[in-house]
Design a protein around this motif. Structure first.
Motif, PDB file in Angstrom:
ATOM      1  N   ALA A   1       8.190  -4.898 -41.630  1.00  0.00           N
ATOM      2  CA  ALA A   1       6.971  -4.224 -41.899  1.00  0.00           C
ATOM      3  C   ALA A   1       6.473  -4.196 -43.336  1.00  0.00           C
ATOM      4  O   ALA A   1       5.315  -4.327 -43.598  1.00  0.00           O
TER       5      ALA A   1
ATOM      6  N   ALA B   1      11.713   9.431 -58.618  1.00  0.00           N
ATOM      7  CA  ALA B   1      10.404   9.550 -57.906  1.00  0.00           C
ATOM      8  C   ALA B   1      10.777  10.181 -56.512  1.00  0.00           C
ATOM      9  O   ALA B   1      11.583   9.736 -55.703  1.00  0.00           O
TER      10      ALA B   1
ATOM     11  N   ARG C   1      -1.387   2.665 -48.888  1.00  0.00           N
ATOM     12  CA  ARG C   1      -2.458   1.788 -48.453  1.00  0.00           C
ATOM     13  C   ARG C   1      -3.978   2.031 -49.455  1.00  0.00           C
ATOM     14  O   ARG C   1      -4.549   0.856 -49.852  1.00  0.00           O
ATOM     15  N   LEU C   2      -4.007   3.105 -49.758  1.00  0.00           N
ATOM     16  CA  LEU C   2      -5.222   3.338 -50.538  1.00  0.00           C
ATOM     17  C   LEU C   2      -5.048   2.799 -52.108  1.00  0.00           C
ATOM     18  O   LEU C   2      -6.131   2.365 -52.682  1.00  0.00           O
TER      19      LEU C   2
ATOM     20  N   TRP D   1       4.817   2.429 -44.123  1.00  0.00           N
ATOM     21  CA  TRP D   1       4.544   3.534 -43.209  1.00  0.00           C
ATOM     22  C   TRP D   1       3.712   4.677 -44.064  1.00  0.00           C
ATOM     23  O   TRP D   1       3.004   5.471 -43.467  1.00  0.00           O
ATOM     24  N   CYS D   2       3.480   4.371 -45.156  1.00  0.00           N
ATOM     25  CA  CYS D   2       2.756   5.515 -46.059  1.00  0.00           C
ATOM     26  C   CYS D   2       1.280   5.272 -46.266  1.00  0.00           C
ATOM     27  O   CYS D   2       0.882   4.245 -46.751  1.00  0.00           O
ATOM     28  N   GLY D   3       0.585   6.275 -45.657  1.00  0.00           N
ATOM     29  CA  GLY D   3      -0.922   5.995 -45.680  1.00  0.00           C
ATOM     30  C   GLY D   3      -1.264   6.065 -47.090  1.00  0.00           C
ATOM     31  O   GLY D   3      -2.179   5.036 -47.467  1.00  0.00           O
ATOM     32  N   PRO D   4      -0.986   6.924 -48.080  1.00  0.00           N
ATOM     33  CA  PRO D   4      -1.693   6.707 -49.361  1.00  0.00           C
ATOM     34  C   PRO D   4      -1.146   5.551 -49.918  1.00  0.00           C
ATOM     35  O   PRO D   4      -2.077   5.312 -50.965  1.00  0.00           O
TER      36      PRO D   4
ATOM     37  N   SER E   1       8.534  11.511 -54.261  1.00  0.00           N
ATOM     38  CA  SER E   1       7.462  11.329 -53.466  1.00  0.00           C
ATOM     39  C   SER E   1       6.963   9.927 -53.040  1.00  0.00           C
ATOM     40  O   SER E   1       7.274   9.071 -53.897  1.00  0.00           O
TER      41      SER E   1
ATOM     42  N   LYS F   1       1.573  -8.908 -47.020  1.00  0.00           N
ATOM     43  CA  LYS F   1       0.585 -10.012 -46.650  1.00  0.00           C
ATOM     44  C   LYS F   1      -0.890  -9.439 -46.554  1.00  0.00           C
ATOM     45  O   LYS F   1      -1.775 -10.063 -46.888  1.00  0.00           O
ATOM     46  N   GLU F   2      -0.838  -8.291 -45.738  1.00  0.00           N
ATOM     47  CA  GLU F   2      -2.063  -7.719 -45.745  1.00  0.00           C
ATOM     48  C   GLU F   2      -2.922  -7.379 -46.806  1.00  0.00           C
ATOM     49  O   GLU F   2      -4.189  -7.748 -46.898  1.00  0.00           O
TER      50      GLU F   2
ATOM     51  N   ALA G   1       4.645  -7.506 -43.638  1.00  0.00           N
ATOM     52  CA  ALA G   1       3.376  -7.526 -43.046  1.00  0.00           C
ATOM     53  C   ALA G   1       2.479  -6.775 -44.026  1.00  0.00           C
ATOM     54  O   ALA G   1       1.322  -7.250 -44.084  1.00  0.00           O
TER      55      ALA G   1
END
Lengths: 166, 505
Positions: free
Chosen positions: A102, A130, A73-74, A68-71, A132, A108-109, A105
């Motif tokens: 999730a 940790a 993915r970066l 669910w965490c955007g960063p 954050s 895998k992505e 997925a």
């Protein structure tokens, strides 16, 4: 004026106490902070439910993440690449506040080859200090650990890999 | 002291405001909702700091002023009391009795020194001064009044210190736990987090709370919940240390923290698939208010460029809307209005979830997982999904158990509740308790004790009987003092052998 010696003493004690708080220095340009991890790292693999245990006495990099965490993915492509480039360092993910479907997925992505431990309630992440998501911990063979409380860039990740080998 | 009373009154009014207006630190979601529902009042209250009364500059200014006024008033009074208490043990200066108050005198056959000793015995219960060279001394009673009054007022400062301890070293947070799931006491797991200035990350205890089950009793006449309870287990260092229910006003206390039952809601269990691959399967915490009385949650699929707003209606009916009939919620009980009709519409009798899909760049920046900013996203349709068992019962004709958007199918698998626990650490509470006890301790004597002073002067006269003079004054309760003075005078008379009356010649 009589207070001055007392104030000096209090200041000195405070400085010494503050110094004792961080037993290990900051590293990687001040991004990584030394932390003490006393408990073994292990848990349930998000892929198949099998047990995952981090072998002690080896260079290790633990990445705390969530689908669910955007960063997350970066930084994931960097982590995937570095894990492939440094087989001597054991990479382990800690998937927090997530559900397995999730997480699978996501893995895998991004073609994540190293294992991830399911940590839906952040119990393991809390023990790794940790606070954050994402966060990355480098642990060297002597058990010394360095924590970064944000997404890592290429330089920081390289530096953490280096720290894990010290 | 009048200024202090005005300030105290202002603080009391501020506390009433804090009780009536939702406070961001206690109920962030309710405070947000209030500002959305009452835009004008929301702006006014925000400017005035009414959503965080106790953290507002004017409240803290009032507190600072109260401290200043109290200290400025109490320091001289306390010093004066100590001076009085010290001076009472010393012999008084030789002089005449004050003109005011009660007076009486009597003769005795005793010598001057004997009469002094007898008079001191008669004034038992009074704090007595030494005797001066003119055989004068003083007795005082009722210092407890001023002592109590000072304790009472100083206690307010102790109270403020206790409150400051809580503000500095305390903690406020909010935890959301879904039925059957675990939650770790650590900074990152709080959905609302407001630590005191000196509350450090390492102060978190790392213990685990597992929500076994959540129960609601709908006992209010309007169908509302009369009781709701979280059944939890607490684990510390991997070992279960507690199991109990958390109710409103019956918090869990563990590790220096209190967990209060604050609220609850629905977390429908949803499965989102892409072909045979499951992308998500789990509860979706729906903390926000959606349209038609629904509760709303979100799911983001960044890799697919798709996000969903999920509006859950536990007990829906179709109601007229802007663009035709829309679901509206009747109660919190799943399907609880089965058989009920409103106008020409019948209640569904089962829960439904409206799924609204959006496409576009969902973005990788950190975002609130409970809300979805749809600005810049394109609506990609919406539909209504029901639980699989309902779809089966309807023969698959009524509603669908699975709907698809952008190649993703959405199913509603199950219903779970989530509980909202307000978490507090109040290290100042023992100090506040001590202050409250001191306030009571000081209040009683300051109300019921009363100060009075007696003077005794023994005069030895050549060739005549010794004369004993008694005088007194009360600073409060003068009518009661008249009675007491008479009693003391009679006791003095009993202690002083009278001069025999001369036989008539």
């Amino acid at each position: 004026m009589r207070l001055t010696p007392s104030l000096c003493l209090v200041s000195l004690v405070s400085l010494v106490a503050a110094g004792c708080g961080n037993s290990q220095p900051a590293a990687c340009g001040g991004v990584a902070v030394g932390v003490s991890i006393s408990t073994p790292i292990g848990g349930r693999n998000v892929d198949d439910g099998a047990a995952v245990a981090v072998a002690p006495g080896r260079a290790t990099l633990v990445n705390v993440w969530g689908s669910w965490c955007g960063p997350c993915r970066l930084e994931q492509p960097l982590l995937t690449k570095q894990a492939a480039a440094h087989p001597d360092v054991q990479f382990v993910g800690v998937d927090v506040q997530d559900n397995d479907a999730a997480a699978r997925a996501f893995r895998k992505e991004f073609s994540v080859a190293y294992p991830s431990i399911a940590d839906p309630s952040r119990e393991l992440a809390a023990r790794l200090k940790a606070r954050s998501t994402p966060a990355t911990v480098a642990i060297n063979a002597k058990g010394q650990a360095y924590l970064v409380q944000s997404a890592v860039d290429a330089d920081t990740l390289n530096c953490l890999v280096g720290l894990s080998r010290t | 002291m009048r200024t202090a009373l005005y300030i105290l009154f202002s603080l009391a009014v501020a506390s009433i405001i804090a009780s009536l207006v939702p406070q961001t630190k206690n109920e962030p979601a309710v405070a947000d909702r209030f500002q959305n529902d009452h835009v004008l009042w929301g702006k006014v209250f925000r400017v005035l700091g009414f959503f965080d009364v106790f953290g507002s500059w004017w409240f803290q200014g009032l507190l600072a002023l109260l401290i200043f006024v109290l200290v400025a008033c109490l320091l001289p009074r306390t010093a004066a009391l100590f001076r009085q208490r010290r001076s009472i043990s010393r012999p008084p200066r030789v002089g005449r009795f004050p003109g005011s108050g009660r007076r009486t005198s009597m003769e005795t056959t005793l010598s001057g020194d004997e009469a002094v000793a007898a008079a001191r015995r008669a004034l038992r219960g009074y704090q007595l001064s030494g005797v001066n060279e003119a055989r004068q001394f003083i007795g005082e009673k009722g210092f407890a009044r001023e002592t109590g009054s000072l304790i009472f007022h100083w206690s307010f400062l102790v109270l403020i210190v206790g409150a400051a301890l809580t503000v500095g070293f305390g903690f406020r947070g909010q935890a959301i736990i879904v039925e059957g799931e675990r939650w770790t006491e650590d900074r990152a797991n709080y959905t609302y987090y407001a630590p005191g200035r000196f509350f450090a990350d390492d102060d978190h205890r790392g213990f685990v709370i597992e929500l076994d089950s959540f129960g609601v009793t709908y006992g209010l006449p309007n169908g509302g919940a009369s009781d709701y309870v979280s059944h939890v287990k607490v684990f510390d260092q991997g070992r279960q240390v507690e199991e109990r229910n958390i109710r409103v006003n019956d918090p869990l206390v563990y590790g220096g923290l209190k967990f209060y039952q604050a609220s609850y809601g629905w977390a429908p269990v949803v499965r989102v698939s892409k072909g045979a691959e499951v992308l998500y399967e789990g509860p979706v915490v729906s903390v926000n208010r959606g349209p038609g009385g629904s509760s709303e949650g979100t799911l983001r699929f960044r890799g697919e460029g798709t996000a969903f707003l999920l509006d859950f209606y536990p007990d829906p009916i179709l109601a007229p809307g802007k663009d035709g009939p829309e679901p509206a919620n009747l109660s919190d009980v799943p399907g609880g209005s089965a058989g009920r009709s409103v106008g020409s519409q019948k209640a569904f009798g089962f829960p439904v979830m409206v799924v609204r899909a959006f496409t576009g760049a969902i973005g990788d920046a950190p975002a609130n997982v409970f809300t979805l900013d749809t600005n810049g996203l394109q609506p990609a349709g919406g539909d209504l999904v029901v639980p699989a068992d309902v779809a089966l019962a309807a023969g698959g004709q009524l509603k669908s158990a699975s709907i698809a958007f952008q190649g993703l199918s959405v199913e509603l698998l199950d219903l779970k509740r989530f509980t909202v626990l307000a978490v507090k650490a109040d290290p100042g509470v023992p100090v506040v308790g001590l202050a409250a006890a001191l306030i009571l301790l000081g209040l009683v004597p300051s109300l019921y004790a009363w100060r009075r002073r007696l003077w005794v002067h023994v005069i030895e006269r050549d060739g005549e009987a010794t004369l004993v003079e008694l005088g007194g004054v009360a600073y409060q309760r003068k009518e009661r003092f008249d009675e007491e003075f008479t009693t003391v005078a009679l006791r003095l008379r009993e202690n002083l052998p009278p001069v025999p009356e001369k036989a008539p010649v």
